[in-house]
Structure formats: C-alpha cells, structure tokens
Design a protein around this motif. Structure first.
Motif, PDB file in Angstrom:
ATOM      1  N   UNK A  75      13.039  22.695  11.505  1.00 36.23           N
ATOM      2  CA  UNK A  75      12.729  21.354  10.841  1.00 36.23           C
ATOM      3  C   UNK A  75      11.615  20.719  11.689  1.00 36.23           C
ATOM      4  N   UNK A  76      10.452  20.356  10.916  1.00 38.06           N
ATOM      5  CA  UNK A  76       9.368  19.727  11.447  1.00 38.06           C
ATOM      6  C   UNK A  76       9.433  18.465  11.357  1.00 38.06           C
ATOM      7  N   UNK A  77       8.923  17.509  12.109  1.00 38.41           N
ATOM      8  CA  UNK A  77       8.940  15.863  11.931  1.00 38.41           C
ATOM      9  C   UNK A  77       7.671  15.407  12.379  1.00 38.41           C
ATOM     10  N   UNK A  78       7.190  14.261  11.697  1.00 42.53           N
ATOM     11  CA  UNK A  78       6.159  13.734  12.256  1.00 42.53           C
ATOM     12  C   UNK A  78       6.502  12.290  12.367  1.00 42.53           C
ATOM     13  N   UNK A  79       6.008  11.623  13.755  1.00 44.87           N
ATOM     14  CA  UNK A  79       6.360  10.237  14.017  1.00 44.87           C
ATOM     15  C   UNK A  79       4.783   9.524  14.265  1.00 44.87           C
ATOM     16  N   UNK A 134       6.812  19.197  22.110  1.00 46.74           N
ATOM     17  CA  UNK A 134       5.613  19.289  22.853  1.00 46.74           C
ATOM     18  C   UNK A 134       5.832  19.866  24.224  1.00 46.74           C
ATOM     19  N   UNK A 135       6.894  20.475  24.544  1.00 47.59           N
ATOM     20  CA  UNK A 135       7.121  20.839  26.042  1.00 47.59           C
ATOM     21  C   UNK A 135       7.485  22.095  26.057  1.00 47.59           C
ATOM     22  N   UNK A 136       7.835  22.919  24.905  1.00 53.35           N
ATOM     23  CA  UNK A 136       8.404  24.283  25.097  1.00 53.35           C
ATOM     24  C   UNK A 136       7.254  25.051  24.429  1.00 53.35           C
ATOM     25  N   UNK A 138       6.536  26.222  21.645  1.00 50.37           N
ATOM     26  CA  UNK A 138       6.748  26.186  19.996  1.00 50.37           C
ATOM     27  C   UNK A 138       5.297  25.839  19.205  1.00 50.37           C
ATOM     28  N   UNK A 139       4.915  26.477  18.203  1.00 50.42           N
ATOM     29  CA  UNK A 139       3.680  26.370  17.767  1.00 50.42           C
ATOM     30  C   UNK A 139       3.784  25.199  16.818  1.00 50.42           C
ATOM     31  N   UNK A 140       3.699  23.939  17.065  1.00 60.66           N
ATOM     32  CA  UNK A 140       4.445  22.904  16.102  1.00 60.66           C
ATOM     33  C   UNK A 140       3.395  22.757  15.262  1.00 60.66           C
ATOM     34  N   UNK A 141       1.921  22.907  15.189  1.00 65.03           N
ATOM     35  CA  UNK A 141       1.241  22.655  14.040  1.00 65.03           C
ATOM     36  C   UNK A 141       1.433  23.612  13.095  1.00 65.03           C
ATOM     37  N   UNK A 142       1.528  24.872  13.667  1.00 67.01           N
ATOM     38  CA  UNK A 142       1.617  26.022  12.563  1.00 67.01           C
ATOM     39  C   UNK A 142       2.928  25.786  11.843  1.00 67.01           C
ATOM     40  N   UNK A 143       4.189  25.400  12.461  1.00 68.31           N
ATOM     41  CA  UNK A 143       5.380  25.126  11.880  1.00 68.31           C
ATOM     42  C   UNK A 143       5.416  24.169  10.772  1.00 68.31           C
ATOM     43  N   UNK A 144       4.710  23.006  11.242  1.00 71.08           N
ATOM     44  CA  UNK A 144       4.416  21.903  10.036  1.00 71.08           C
ATOM     45  C   UNK A 144       3.826  22.296   9.287  1.00 71.08           C
ATOM     46  N   UNK A 168       2.674  12.233  16.185  1.00 75.31           N
ATOM     47  CA  UNK A 168       3.459  13.297  16.969  1.00 75.31           C
ATOM     48  C   UNK A 168       4.044  14.178  16.199  1.00 75.31           C
ATOM     49  N   UNK A 169       4.185  15.393  16.788  1.00 75.92           N
ATOM     50  CA  UNK A 169       5.010  16.400  15.975  1.00 75.92           C
ATOM     51  C   UNK A 169       6.310  16.727  16.769  1.00 75.92           C
ATOM     52  N   UNK A 170       7.420  16.816  16.041  1.00 71.78           N
ATOM     53  CA  UNK A 170       8.423  17.287  16.906  1.00 71.78           C
ATOM     54  C   UNK A 170       9.487  18.359  16.157  1.00 71.78           C
ATOM     55  N   UNK A 171      10.118  19.126  16.495  1.00 73.49           N
ATOM     56  CA  UNK A 171      10.915  20.187  15.921  1.00 73.49           C
ATOM     57  C   UNK A 171      12.324  20.222  16.426  1.00 73.49           C
ATOM     58  N   UNK A 172      13.322  20.318  15.184  1.00 73.38           N
ATOM     59  CA  UNK A 172      14.691  21.118  15.511  1.00 73.38           C
ATOM     60  C   UNK A 172      14.871  22.450  15.185  1.00 73.38           C
TER      61      UNK A 172
END
Length: 309
Positions: A75-79, A134-136, A138-144, A168-172
């Motif tokens: 699950x990708x999230x934008x804040x 952003x601390x593990x 995880x390729x957050x931009x690619x998942x988003x 910011x991007x975040x993931x579950x």
C-alpha cells in the motif's frame, strides 16, 4: 480478485484519507524485475557515493516478501508537505529544503501509519504487516508508480498530476490480498528538461537517473567529510537539502499548502536571516531543530554547509 479484496481496498483508502493521506494506491507485492538491472547499474557507477546503506540489502530492496513474511500487498501513500509560505528566500538568504521546515517526517508519518495499521486490523480482522517511511530498503517511488500514484520524472522523483512532487511517500507491506490499482505507465514530462537544465551541480545525468553523489542534498546532508572544492559557489545558498529541481518543475504549480501543523516551521526559524545563520550557536541549533530532520547534519555539519557557501 474476490469481492473481499475489493472491499479491503475500499476500507484501506477511506481510512488513509481520514488520517490525512492525500493519495493511496495498491500494488501486488512481487519482485521488481525491471528495477533489478537499473539498481545494479546505478550502484556499479557509484552514484550512491558515501551512502553505503544504498548497497545493502539488494534483494530486500527489490522483493517485499523478504521484508514481510508472506507479503501479498504493498500500500503506497502520499502525504503533502508543501508549506503555506516559504521561509525567506531572498538572493542572499540561506535555504532549507521545504520538507525540513517542520518536525521530522519520519516520526510524524510513522505514527500515522501505525494508527492506520491498527484501524485496518480493527475493521478487517487480524493480518500481518509493517509500516515503512524512507528508512528501510523499500523502492518507494517505484511502488508508488506501480500502484498508479504517479510517474517518475526526469529528476527521478515521483510526480503526481494533482499535486506535483512536494510530498512524502510511505508504505504498508501487508500479508493481506487486496485488489491492486493499475500502474501509471504514461510519462507526463514530455520534452520538458527544466529540472536537468536547472541543476547547478549537473547531478541529473540523464532523464530519470541522478548521480546522488553530485546532488546538493547529498553534499549538505549525507556527506560527512569536507565538501569538494570543485562544487564551491554552485549551491545557491542551500544549506540543508535542495529543492531546485522541484521548484522549476511545471507540475509543482499544482502544489497546495499542507494541513499538518507539525510541519509548520518553528517560530524562531522564521526569524533567522543570513547574519543569524552565520552566528548560530549550538544552543539555538538544539532549540530550533530539536524535532527537525535538520538534526541529521548535526550542528558541525550545518556550520560546514554555511561556511562553504
């Protein structure tokens, strides 16, 4: 996908919205096959510089099932963090990246993610998962992008048609099967090269590829040694991070002010002018940046950045 998977998607998105996330996208947790050779090449070219952690956990970076046992969904999230007003940015003023105006986003967003996870387990039933900000690895931009939230711009950042890139991007990553969203396959940058042309250190080596070790953000935050003399005079007064490639991006004309009080600047920060920065004491630094991401560079690092301009 079952109706239950669709129902879960609806619950996740509505609860994310209630907690203040602007967008929520869902993707199937699987190995990022297309990204593997790109990441390998980027590392081989040493574009990560002194950021040794970027070379760690190569497999985990590409495969969410190695981060969360039995992972089925990302699950990708934008804040949003775009400020209602910029800190003084006259030609002589020192500048901070806008994401660092308020409290450290790692803590602010991690709290929200934990709340989201707890609410979802309450509404859906027990399932396993972990929150990432952003601390593990995880390729957050690619998942988003995979979950339809935007496309990767020429500056390698995720761009969203409704709000640009100041977020910011975040993931579950969860072990629950949820209906995925279609990926964003179109690139809406077209022939625009404003970000490439504007970068004073020429860190964007080609569309979508940034030599991290040449980026002003890298020099002012990640680099712990002395900044190389060959880039002196190129920082345009940025002393923590840099927003140049975002400020010139036409998509950021759609940025709207965030509604997160924790991201508002410390009152004393708004008062700092060039002379104040140059005479800043450890006491002021600790007071103003107590809960800020600026603490990452430490007082000595901030002084180095100021003196280097």
């Amino acid at each position: 996908m079952t109706n239950l998977s669709d129902k879960y998607a609806g619950i996740i998105k509505s609860q994310a919205k209630k907690l203040g996330f602007d967008f929520c996208g869902i993707a199937k947790a699987e190995f990022l096959e297309e990204e593997a050779p790109k990441l390998e090449q980027w590392l081989n070219q040493h574009y990560h510089g002194e950021m040794a952690y970027m070379a760690n956990h190569f497999d985990k970076r590409l495969d969410p099932t190695k981060l969360v046992d039995g992972a089925k969904t990302v699950v990708s999230l934008i804040y949003n963090y775009y400020p209602s007003e910029r800190l003084s940015e006259g030609p002589e003023d020192y500048k901070l990246a806008k994401y660092a105006y308020g409290q450290d986003y790692h803590f602010v967003i991690k709290d929200k993610l934990k709340r989201l996870l707890a609410v979802l387990q309450e509404k859906i039933g027990e399932f396993g998962g972990k929150a990432f900000v952003d601390s593990a690895p995880v390729m957050e931009r690619q998942w988003a992008q995979k979950s339809g939230l935007g496309w990767l711009g020429k500056n390698s950042l995720l761009l969203n048609k409704q709000m640009g890139s100041f977020f910011f991007l975040a993931e579950l990553i969860i072990d629950l099967e949820v209906s995925p969203d279609p990926p964003m396959v179109k690139d809406y940058c077209g022939t625009c090269t404003k970000c490439i042309d504007a970068c004073p250190t020429e860190a964007i080596v080609k569309p979508g590829v940034v030599n991290g070790s040449h980026c002003i953000s890298y020099f002012t935050i990640e680099l712990k040694e002395q900044i190389p003399q060959e880039v002196k005079g190129k920082f345009d007064n940025w002393i923590f991070g840099c927003d140049i490639c975002q400020d010139v991006c036409p998509w950021n004309r759609f940025s709207k002010a965030h509604k997160e009080p924790l991201f508002d600047p410390h009152p004393d920060l708004k008062q700092l002018r060039k002379k104040d920065w140059e005479e800043i004491t450890a006491e002021t630094f600790n007071k103003v940046f107590k809960k800020s991401a600026v603490k990452r560079t430490k007082f000595s690092g901030l002084l180095r950045n100021i003196n280097f301009q």
